[in-house]
Design an enzyme around this catalytic site. Sequence first.
Site, short mmCIF file in Angstrom:
data_model
loop_
_atom_site.label_atom_id
_atom_site.label_comp_id
_atom_site.label_asym_id
_atom_site.label_seq_id
_atom_site.Cartn_x
_atom_site.Cartn_y
_atom_site.Cartn_z
N ASP A 4 0.41 5.07 1.68
CA ASP A 4 -0.39 5.63 2.77
C ASP A 4 -1.39 6.67 2.28
OD1 ASP A 4 0.82 4.09 4.73
OD2 ASP A 4 2.33 5.60 5.21
N HIS A 12 0.82 -1.21 0.00
CA HIS A 12 0.00 0.00 0.00
C HIS A 12 0.85 1.25 0.00
CE1 HIS A 12 0.94 -0.59 4.27
NE2 HIS A 12 0.63 0.70 4.48
N HIS A 43 4.71 0.16 0.46
CA HIS A 43 5.41 -0.59 1.49
C HIS A 43 4.51 -1.69 2.05
CE1 HIS A 43 3.51 2.84 3.54
NE2 HIS A 43 3.42 2.09 4.61
N ARG A 101 4.62 6.75 14.07
CA ARG A 101 4.79 7.33 12.74
C ARG A 101 4.28 8.75 12.73
NH1 ARG A 101 1.21 4.68 8.32
NH2 ARG A 101 -0.27 6.25 9.05
#
Length: 305
Positions: A133, A131, A281, A296
Amino acid sequence: MSVELPARIPLREAITPADGIFEGPRLLREPQEKYELFTIRPLGRVIGAEIDGVDLAEPLTPALREELNRALLEWKVLFFRDQRITSAQQRAFAANWGELETNPFIPRGDDDAVTRFERTAAMPGYENIWHTDVTWRPNPALGSVLRLIEVPPVGGDTIWADMAAAYDNLPEDVRARIDGLTAVHDYLPGFDRFSDHALLAQWQDRFPPVEHPVVRTHPETGRRTLFVNQAFTTHIAGLDRAESDRLLRYLFLQAHTPEFQVRFSWRPNSVAFWDNRATQHYAVNDYHPHVRIAERVAIAGDRPF
């Protein structure tokens, strides 16, 4: 004297399924940039490099920020080891690239701009899908800074794929077919298997489906980049469902090519900074029931074109 050659033995019919990835050389652009303010150690041929000589706890000078940005554009994901930084210092580092964004579907850390991934025996990871983000936003993230706080004894790696290299290696007829197409992205497919239904329903009006180019142009490098992903892309606009599904399955498959990938094994206090405009990723979920905790910070991006 002539020599009679043996007759060519006919081969039986053997055809692999269409729309696959086939063996042979890949087109891989060689990085060219040079750096003076840190040491760079490539981990892959076209994507992924470790940076030595930078302390993320310290403010960046304009010159260091410029060099790191050039490295980010060239290598797509940068890795930093042994960075004993706080959430505030992580946010300060990311803010060198722009405004920080929040994510309503992931638990927060000590600040709205920090998302916390706390994976335990009771809460396994669900990020093990290729995917990019937040492509469900009109302006998907520019990039993300991920810091590992607790690492499982084995496993828990993350893999990134260079989607510009993926586009470069598409057959010419496929590139001609998809250039100019748009695809629909929605947060629901990526979250509905593990998120609270009431939470998802709460944000439906705030985040309706959006369309982005199937192939976006990177706003800084100008490179053409494949911009569909299995977590959030639901269909290609203007195609019937069967044709859209078949084409998307083929395009999703491109991230699986090892020549376009880098795999990073985490240690505590490791940090990754990636260009969300150029990569996909995959968080490898091979560590359950061990604990893996990460935080994150995401940087707001612009509208893909």
